[in-house]
Design a protein around this motif. Structure first.
Motif, mmCIF file in Angstrom:
data_model
loop_
_atom_site.group_PDB
_atom_site.id
_atom_site.type_symbol
_atom_site.label_atom_id
_atom_site.label_comp_id
_atom_site.label_asym_id
_atom_site.label_seq_id
_atom_site.Cartn_x
_atom_site.Cartn_y
_atom_site.Cartn_z
ATOM 1 N N PRO A 1 0.821 -1.218 0.000
ATOM 2 C CA PRO A 1 0.000 0.000 0.000
ATOM 3 C C PRO A 1 0.846 1.255 0.000
ATOM 4 C CG PRO A 1 0.071 -0.968 2.184
ATOM 5 C CD PRO A 1 0.762 -1.937 1.269
ATOM 6 N N PRO A 2 0.305 2.338 -0.540
ATOM 7 C CA PRO A 2 1.020 3.614 -0.468
ATOM 8 C C PRO A 2 1.047 4.120 0.970
ATOM 9 C CG PRO A 2 -1.191 3.940 -1.329
ATOM 10 C CD PRO A 2 -0.995 2.465 -1.216
ATOM 11 N N SER A 3 1.850 5.112 1.222
ATOM 12 C CA SER A 3 1.943 5.686 2.560
ATOM 13 C C SER A 3 0.607 6.290 2.974
ATOM 14 C CB SER A 3 3.033 6.760 2.584
ATOM 15 O OG SER A 3 2.948 7.533 3.760
ATOM 16 N N PHE A 4 0.069 5.807 4.083
ATOM 17 C CA PHE A 4 -1.185 6.365 4.599
ATOM 18 C C PHE A 4 -0.966 7.816 5.022
ATOM 19 C CE2 PHE A 4 -4.549 7.117 7.681
ATOM 20 C CZ PHE A 4 -5.647 6.477 7.121
ATOM 21 N N GLU A 5 0.183 8.069 5.612
ATOM 22 C CA GLU A 5 0.483 9.419 6.078
ATOM 23 C C GLU A 5 0.546 10.414 4.922
ATOM 24 O OE1 GLU A 5 0.912 6.759 9.179
ATOM 25 O OE2 GLU A 5 1.858 6.618 7.200
ATOM 26 N N GLU A 6 1.066 9.975 3.791
ATOM 27 C CA GLU A 6 1.171 10.883 2.650
ATOM 28 C C GLU A 6 -0.140 10.984 1.877
ATOM 29 O OE1 GLU A 6 4.453 9.841 0.167
ATOM 30 O OE2 GLU A 6 5.930 9.964 1.780
ATOM 31 N N ASP A 7 -0.773 9.839 1.592
ATOM 32 C CA ASP A 7 -1.925 9.827 0.694
ATOM 33 C C ASP A 7 -3.238 10.208 1.356
ATOM 34 O OD1 ASP A 7 -0.177 9.016 -1.241
ATOM 35 O OD2 ASP A 7 -1.470 7.436 -2.025
ATOM 36 N N VAL A 8 -3.379 9.932 2.642
ATOM 37 C CA VAL A 8 -4.635 10.236 3.336
ATOM 38 C C VAL A 8 -4.460 11.439 4.254
ATOM 39 C CG1 VAL A 8 -6.422 9.354 4.884
ATOM 40 C CG2 VAL A 8 -5.400 7.839 3.175
ATOM 41 N N ILE A 9 -3.605 11.296 5.256
ATOM 42 C CA ILE A 9 -3.389 12.412 6.179
ATOM 43 C C ILE A 9 -2.821 13.608 5.420
ATOM 44 C CG2 ILE A 9 -2.155 13.152 8.247
ATOM 45 C CD1 ILE A 9 -2.247 10.237 9.208
ATOM 46 N N GLY A 10 -1.986 13.339 4.418
ATOM 47 C CA GLY A 10 -1.404 14.415 3.619
ATOM 48 C C GLY A 10 -2.440 15.237 2.881
ATOM 49 N N GLU A 11 -3.537 14.605 2.448
ATOM 50 C CA GLU A 11 -4.612 15.340 1.774
ATOM 51 C C GLU A 11 -5.250 16.347 2.731
ATOM 52 O OE1 GLU A 11 -5.381 15.327 -1.472
ATOM 53 O OE2 GLU A 11 -6.299 13.422 -2.046
ATOM 54 N N VAL A 12 -5.430 15.945 3.977
ATOM 55 C CA VAL A 12 -6.014 16.843 4.975
ATOM 56 C C VAL A 12 -5.062 18.002 5.257
ATOM 57 C CG1 VAL A 12 -6.799 17.020 7.366
ATOM 58 C CG2 VAL A 12 -7.414 15.018 5.996
ATOM 59 N N VAL A 13 -3.779 17.691 5.386
ATOM 60 C CA VAL A 13 -2.786 18.732 5.655
ATOM 61 C C VAL A 13 -2.715 19.731 4.503
ATOM 62 C CG1 VAL A 13 -0.323 19.182 5.992
ATOM 63 C CG2 VAL A 13 -1.431 17.292 7.209
ATOM 64 N N SER A 14 -2.785 19.233 3.258
ATOM 65 C CA SER A 14 -2.707 20.129 2.110
ATOM 66 C C SER A 14 -3.915 21.051 2.034
ATOM 67 C CB SER A 14 -2.582 19.324 0.814
ATOM 68 O OG SER A 14 -3.764 18.585 0.550
ATOM 69 N N ARG A 15 -5.020 20.643 2.634
ATOM 70 C CA ARG A 15 -6.229 21.470 2.639
ATOM 71 C C ARG A 15 -6.269 22.432 3.830
ATOM 72 N NH1 ARG A 15 -9.172 24.755 3.260
ATOM 73 N NH2 ARG A 15 -11.431 24.754 3.379
ATOM 74 N N LEU A 16 -5.975 21.915 5.041
ATOM 75 C CA LEU A 16 -6.108 22.731 6.241
ATOM 76 C C LEU A 16 -4.809 23.407 6.660
ATOM 77 C CD1 LEU A 16 -8.373 20.438 8.473
ATOM 78 C CD2 LEU A 16 -9.060 22.306 6.955
#
Length: 377
Positions: free
Chosen positions: A152-167
């Motif tokens: 699997p891809p990095s959860f921290e980058e692909d999921v949590i990272g999406e939230v960080v890039s928004r907020l």
């Protein structure tokens, strides 16, 4: 019309076939939904060992359950004997094991093969090797996320990272304590439209003044056509006379304690690709999960999450539910009106995005890159 003929204020969309071609959808299943982290269950609903739910993820049926040690497990919902679907119900509970209704091959809550007719006469069978096929699983924000990829891809980058890039940071969403909120209402929508149309709609507010009268009353800046997601860290501010995020602007429910003054009276929207929308307001969270079922059909499950005492006390949440339920209906109706146009010769080369929608172009680039990429094995 070609891309080079467009004036600078317009950029091209994906061509119509990206929304109507079953072969394109099959490629999306293979290279997007089956390779990325995909959000499925509310973890709290798997409340005891043996409780389970099944979900469609790409082309696969996935079984998610609570194991005896309290952890969440996920497996392909397929018997290893002859390929029958193991659990035929969408949800339920088993006492000790999952049993295939075809030939009674039986699997423990950890996925290991524990019994089968005449199994003792087949001592060469490795019960772990012939157990259920495991699926990678993570828990975050009180939800279960699965990934079908071997690696699997990095959860921290692909999921949590999406939230960080928004907020701008992860702490901003952690203040809502979504893990510990409770589902006050769930509504499931069966939308006759391609999943990308739904994402594109959610990402922009050029349409808000036209089809969302209730929402623009509560969030007046949306009437200008710029969505909250257009700016990193920006939350749309409630109108001066608005008391709460409700259908009539009346007072909402108890504010989530961790929400700071700078987040109060504001609405934040986050897209976590490929299929999650998170909406944050001071007293509740609205959490969408999309399940793309076909090139022209998407099931959307929407949870309204509140503080536990709000749900347990039976407080009336109808006015807050009704606001976004109407928004959902208005959006999904628009997507269903758009879907037939995707097969028109007028849309063969696609449409255009105006400046307030240009960020959708990045989503289209992302889709193209995913479809062009070879999945990791």
């Amino acid at each position: 019309m070609t891309t080079t003929s467009l004036p600078p204020s317009l950029i091209a969309t994906l061509p119509g076939e990206h929304y109507t071609d079953p072969e394109v959808f099959a490629l999306e299943q293979e290279r997007i939904f089956e390779t990325m982290w995909f959000c499925v269950a509310r973890a709290g609903e798997l409340d005891r060992p043996g409780s389970f739910r099944t979900y469609q993820v790409g082309r696969e049926s996935v079984l998610v359950s609570r194991a005896r040690d309290g952890s969440v497990k996920a497996f392909l919902n397929i018997c290893r004997h002859r390929g029958a679907k193991l659990c035929t119900e969408q949800s339920g509970e088993v006492k000790r094991a999952f049993q295939c209704p075809y030939h009674a091959w039986t699997y423990g809550l950890d996925g290991k093969l524990v019994a089968a007719p005449n199994l003792t006469s087949m001592p060469d069978i490795d019960r772990t090797a012939y157990g259920l096929v495991k699926v990678h699983v993570r828990e975050w924000l009180g939800y279960v996320w699965v990934c079908l990829a071997d690696t699997p891809p990095s959860f921290e980058e692909d999921v949590i990272g999406e939230v960080v890039s928004r907020l701008g940071d992860v702490e901003s969403i952690e203040r809502y304590d979504i893990d510990n909120l409770q589902v006050g209402r769930r509504i499931t929508y069966d939308v006759k439209a391609n999943w990308k149309l739904i994402i594109e709609n959610f990402m922009e507010c050029y349409h808000c003044a036209t089809i969302h009268p209730e929402l623009t009353e509560v969030l007046p800046e949306f009437a200008d056509g710029y969505a909250a997601q257009y700016y990193v860290g920006h939350g749309a501010e409630f109108g001066e006379d608005v008391q709460g995020f409700t259908v009539d602007g009346s007072e909402g429910l108890d504010r989530i304690p961790g929400v700071g003054e700078e987040q109060d009276r504001r609405y934040y929207a986050i897209t976590v690709r490929p299929q999650v929308f998170i909406n944050l307001v001071p007293d509740h969270v609205i959490f969408h999960r999309m399940y793309p079922m076909a090139h022209d059909r998407t099931v959307v499950e929407c949870d309204w999450l509140y503080l536990p005492h709000v749900v347990e006390s039976g407080k009336d949440v109808e006015r807050s539910v009704e606001l976004f339920h109407r928004v959902n209906q208005q959006d999904f109706d628009a997507c269903e009106r758009t879907q037939p146009g995707m097969s028109s010769r007028a849309y063969a080369k696609g449409g255009v995005l105006v400046p307030s929608e240009h960020h959708i172009g990045e989503f289209h680039t992302w889709v193209r890159e995913r479809l062009d990429a070879r999945p990791a094995v």
